[in-house]
Design a protein around this motif. Structure first.
Motif, PDB file in Angstrom:
ATOM      1  N   ALA A   1     -12.350  -2.504  -2.858  1.00 16.18           N
ATOM      2  CA  ALA A   1     -11.650  -1.284  -2.452  1.00 16.18           C
ATOM      3  C   ALA A   1     -10.298  -1.173  -3.156  1.00 16.18           C
ATOM      4  CB  ALA A   1     -11.461  -1.272  -0.936  1.00 16.18           C
ATOM      5  N   LEU A   2      -9.670  -2.317  -3.421  1.00 17.73           N
ATOM      6  CA  LEU A   2      -8.387  -2.306  -4.126  1.00 17.73           C
ATOM      7  C   LEU A   2      -8.570  -2.033  -5.607  1.00 17.73           C
ATOM      8  CD1 LEU A   2      -7.565  -3.649  -1.403  1.00 17.73           C
ATOM      9  CD2 LEU A   2      -5.944  -5.017  -2.720  1.00 17.73           C
ATOM     10  N   TYR A   3      -9.704  -2.465  -6.153  1.00 22.76           N
ATOM     11  CA  TYR A   3      -9.934  -2.281  -7.585  1.00 22.76           C
ATOM     12  C   TYR A   3     -10.092  -0.807  -7.967  1.00 22.76           C
ATOM     13  CZ  TYR A   3     -10.540  -7.321  -8.094  1.00 22.76           C
ATOM     14  OH  TYR A   3     -10.330  -8.678  -8.116  1.00 22.76           O
TER      15      TYR A   3
ATOM     16  N   ARG B   1      -5.693 -11.602  -1.183  1.00 22.27           N
ATOM     17  CA  ARG B   1      -4.779 -11.639  -0.031  1.00 22.27           C
ATOM     18  C   ARG B   1      -4.492 -10.227   0.483  1.00 22.27           C
ATOM     19  NH1 ARG B   1       0.031 -14.113   1.890  1.00 22.27           N
ATOM     20  NH2 ARG B   1       0.618 -12.873   3.718  1.00 22.27           N
ATOM     21  N   LEU B   2      -4.265  -9.300  -0.419  1.00 19.65           N
ATOM     22  CA  LEU B   2      -3.998  -7.924  -0.012  1.00 19.65           C
ATOM     23  C   LEU B   2      -5.196  -7.316   0.715  1.00 19.65           C
ATOM     24  CD1 LEU B   2      -2.129  -6.450  -3.107  1.00 19.65           C
ATOM     25  CD2 LEU B   2      -1.254  -6.579  -0.776  1.00 19.65           C
ATOM     26  N   ALA B   3      -6.375  -7.559   0.175  1.00 24.69           N
ATOM     27  CA  ALA B   3      -7.583  -7.018   0.799  1.00 24.69           C
ATOM     28  C   ALA B   3      -7.734  -7.536   2.227  1.00 24.69           C
ATOM     29  CB  ALA B   3      -8.810  -7.389  -0.040  1.00 24.69           C
ATOM     30  N   ALA B   4      -7.492  -8.823   2.409  1.00 26.99           N
ATOM     31  CA  ALA B   4      -7.593  -9.407   3.746  1.00 26.99           C
ATOM     32  C   ALA B   4      -6.558  -8.794   4.684  1.00 26.99           C
ATOM     33  CB  ALA B   4      -7.414 -10.921   3.670  1.00 26.99           C
TER      34      ALA B   4
ATOM     35  N   MET C   1      -9.057   2.387  10.384  1.00 23.35           N
ATOM     36  CA  MET C   1      -8.074   2.534   9.320  1.00 23.35           C
ATOM     37  C   MET C   1      -8.407   3.753   8.465  1.00 23.35           C
ATOM     38  SD  MET C   1      -7.013  -0.192   6.336  1.00 23.35           S
ATOM     39  CE  MET C   1      -5.815   0.250   5.081  1.00 23.35           C
ATOM     40  N   GLY C   2      -7.380   4.557   8.093  1.00 25.02           N
ATOM     41  CA  GLY C   2      -7.599   5.738   7.286  1.00 25.02           C
ATOM     42  C   GLY C   2      -7.895   5.369   5.851  1.00 25.02           C
ATOM     43  N   LYS C   3      -7.953   6.399   5.017  1.00 26.22           N
ATOM     44  CA  LYS C   3      -8.244   6.188   3.602  1.00 26.22           C
ATOM     45  C   LYS C   3      -7.162   5.325   2.959  1.00 26.22           C
ATOM     46  CE  LYS C   3      -9.116   8.688  -0.687  1.00 26.22           C
ATOM     47  NZ  LYS C   3      -9.203  10.033  -1.335  1.00 26.22           N
ATOM     48  N   LEU C   4      -7.616   4.309   2.245  1.00 30.97           N
ATOM     49  CA  LEU C   4      -6.682   3.400   1.587  1.00 30.97           C
ATOM     50  C   LEU C   4      -6.030   4.106   0.398  1.00 30.97           C
ATOM     51  CD1 LEU C   4      -5.624   0.461   1.532  1.00 30.97           C
ATOM     52  CD2 LEU C   4      -7.460  -0.048  -0.076  1.00 30.97           C
ATOM     53  N   THR C   5      -4.712   4.044   0.332  1.00 31.07           N
ATOM     54  CA  THR C   5      -3.975   4.681  -0.761  1.00 31.07           C
ATOM     55  C   THR C   5      -3.286   3.638  -1.627  1.00 31.07           C
ATOM     56  OG1 THR C   5      -1.928   4.897   0.515  1.00 31.07           O
ATOM     57  CG2 THR C   5      -3.540   6.691   0.698  1.00 31.07           C
ATOM     58  N   ALA C   6      -2.961   4.035  -2.852  1.00 35.18           N
ATOM     59  CA  ALA C   6      -2.236   3.137  -3.746  1.00 35.18           C
ATOM     60  C   ALA C   6      -0.874   2.793  -3.158  1.00 35.18           C
ATOM     61  CB  ALA C   6      -2.083   3.797  -5.122  1.00 35.18           C
ATOM     62  N   ALA C   7      -0.229   3.778  -2.515  1.00 33.47           N
ATOM     63  CA  ALA C   7       1.084   3.538  -1.909  1.00 33.47           C
ATOM     64  C   ALA C   7       1.006   2.475  -0.824  1.00 33.47           C
ATOM     65  CB  ALA C   7       1.640   4.834  -1.341  1.00 33.47           C
ATOM     66  N   ALA C   8      -0.037   2.534   0.011  1.00 35.21           N
ATOM     67  CA  ALA C   8      -0.194   1.541   1.084  1.00 35.21           C
ATOM     68  C   ALA C   8      -0.402   0.147   0.503  1.00 35.21           C
ATOM     69  CB  ALA C   8      -1.369   1.926   1.978  1.00 35.21           C
ATOM     70  N   ILE C   9      -1.123   0.074  -0.601  1.00 34.94           N
ATOM     71  CA  ILE C   9      -1.388  -1.216  -1.235  1.00 34.94           C
ATOM     72  C   ILE C   9      -0.094  -1.820  -1.779  1.00 34.94           C
ATOM     73  CG2 ILE C   9      -2.572  -2.387  -3.134  1.00 34.94           C
ATOM     74  CD1 ILE C   9      -4.786  -0.243  -2.849  1.00 34.94           C
ATOM     75  N   VAL C  10       0.667  -1.039  -2.537  1.00 29.55           N
ATOM     76  CA  VAL C  10       1.878  -1.597  -3.143  1.00 29.55           C
ATOM     77  C   VAL C  10       2.947  -1.883  -2.089  1.00 29.55           C
ATOM     78  CG1 VAL C  10       1.453  -0.564  -5.389  1.00 29.55           C
ATOM     79  CG2 VAL C  10       2.823   0.682  -3.723  1.00 29.55           C
ATOM     80  N   GLU C  11       2.993  -1.096  -1.031  1.00 34.74           N
ATOM     81  CA  GLU C  11       3.959  -1.368   0.038  1.00 34.74           C
ATOM     82  C   GLU C  11       3.658  -2.708   0.699  1.00 34.74           C
ATOM     83  OE1 GLU C  11       3.792   2.024   2.575  1.00 34.74           O
ATOM     84  OE2 GLU C  11       4.877   3.316   1.167  1.00 34.74           O
ATOM     85  N   ARG C  12       2.383  -2.980   0.950  1.00 43.34           N
ATOM     86  CA  ARG C  12       2.021  -4.270   1.538  1.00 43.34           C
ATOM     87  C   ARG C  12       2.266  -5.395   0.543  1.00 43.34           C
ATOM     88  NH1 ARG C  12       2.833  -7.626   5.081  1.00 43.34           N
ATOM     89  NH2 ARG C  12       1.268  -9.274   5.294  1.00 43.34           N
ATOM     90  N   ALA C  13       1.994  -5.146  -0.728  1.00 45.11           N
ATOM     91  CA  ALA C  13       2.241  -6.163  -1.757  1.00 45.11           C
ATOM     92  C   ALA C  13       3.721  -6.511  -1.816  1.00 45.11           C
ATOM     93  CB  ALA C  13       1.757  -5.655  -3.117  1.00 45.11           C
ATOM     94  N   LEU C  14       4.586  -5.515  -1.711  1.00 52.20           N
ATOM     95  CA  LEU C  14       6.028  -5.765  -1.725  1.00 52.20           C
ATOM     96  C   LEU C  14       6.473  -6.527  -0.482  1.00 52.20           C
ATOM     97  CD1 LEU C  14       7.281  -2.348  -3.127  1.00 52.20           C
ATOM     98  CD2 LEU C  14       7.521  -4.578  -4.234  1.00 52.20           C
ATOM     99  N   GLU C  15       5.869  -6.220   0.649  1.00 52.66           N
ATOM    100  CA  GLU C  15       6.202  -6.950   1.882  1.00 52.66           C
ATOM    101  C   GLU C  15       5.866  -8.431   1.739  1.00 52.66           C
ATOM    102  OE1 GLU C  15       4.019  -5.004   4.944  1.00 52.66           O
ATOM    103  OE2 GLU C  15       5.362  -3.260   5.049  1.00 52.66           O
TER     104      GLU C  15
END
Length: 218
Positions: free
Chosen positions: A40-42, A29-32, A1-15
């Motif tokens: 990493a999310l913090y 849940r998001l981290a998992a 997996m590439g570098k975790l971005t804020a956009a990737a986090i919120v996109e998954r959260a919205l899903e």
């Protein structure tokens, strides 16, 4: 997996929020789901409140706001603003819940939309106090219009949605017709809804026409 971005986090959260409801969106849940540790999310969002602000900002970010070199009449621009906001929010069943749980003044993209609404109301000749109210009513109307057709999608299968609608319609149709004749007559479209295009256009016409009628009195 590439570098975790804020956009990737919120996109998954919205899903997750769209499919299962906003209450199921947690840092753990998001981290998992993203295959990382909660720490990493913090780095991007220190808590759930910041995550919700990020989700809200991402929701509206896709709405491109044209503010420069736009000499169209203010009603056209105001209509475009409301229609654009409805369009971007419509894609996410959890959008209304997200916006209700954040301080909208902390969401940069929402501030841009809000500022434009205020400016257009001012261009129509309204007072500062009236502009504040008009912008709030318009933005809340857009959020509500966008939410209605998608409200039951989150956390429900198509079969469950059909059953919810059936029960609601039956409940209205079972009311005493002599006391509630209009509710009984219109139970179908009231509960089952109508074509999305008509639903949206009528709603936007209703709110924009009200602003235009007030402006015409000036």
């Amino acid at each position: 997996m590439g570098k975790l971005t804020a956009a990737a986090i919120v996109e998954r959260a919205l899903e997750i929020g769209d499919a299962e409801g906003l209450d199921t969106v947690t840092i753990r849940r998001l981290a998992a789901d993203l295959g990382v540790t909660p720490m990493a999310l913090y780095w991007h969002f220190k808590n759930k409140d910041q995550l919700l602000i990020g989700m809200a900002d991402h929701l509206i970010l896709g709405f491109g706001i044209k503010t420069e070199d736009d000499d169209r009449p203010w009603p056209d621009r105001l209509r475009e603003l409301v229609e654009g906001l409805i369009r971007v929010l419509r894609a996410h069943p959890c959008a209304k819940s997200v916006l209700e749980q954040v301080d909208q003044g902390a969401v940069p993209s929402f501030l841009a939309v809000w500022d434009l609404a205020l400016g257009l109301a001012r261009a129509a000749g309204f007072t500062v106090e009236e502009c504040c109210l008009i912008s709030k009513y318009l933005l809340q109307s857009a959020i509500s219009i966008a939410d209605a057709p998608v409200h039951f999608r989150s956390r429900h299968t198509s079969e469950e949605i059909a059953e919810i609608v059936r029960v609601k319609r039956l409940g209205l149709e079972s009311l005493p017709a002599d006391q509630y004749p209009n509710l009984v007559e219109m139970a179908g479209p009231m509960v089952e809804g109508m074509a999305a295009g008509f639903y949206d256009s009528f709603g936007v016409d209703l709110v924009i026409s009200g602003v235009e009628a007030l402006a015409a009195r000036r």
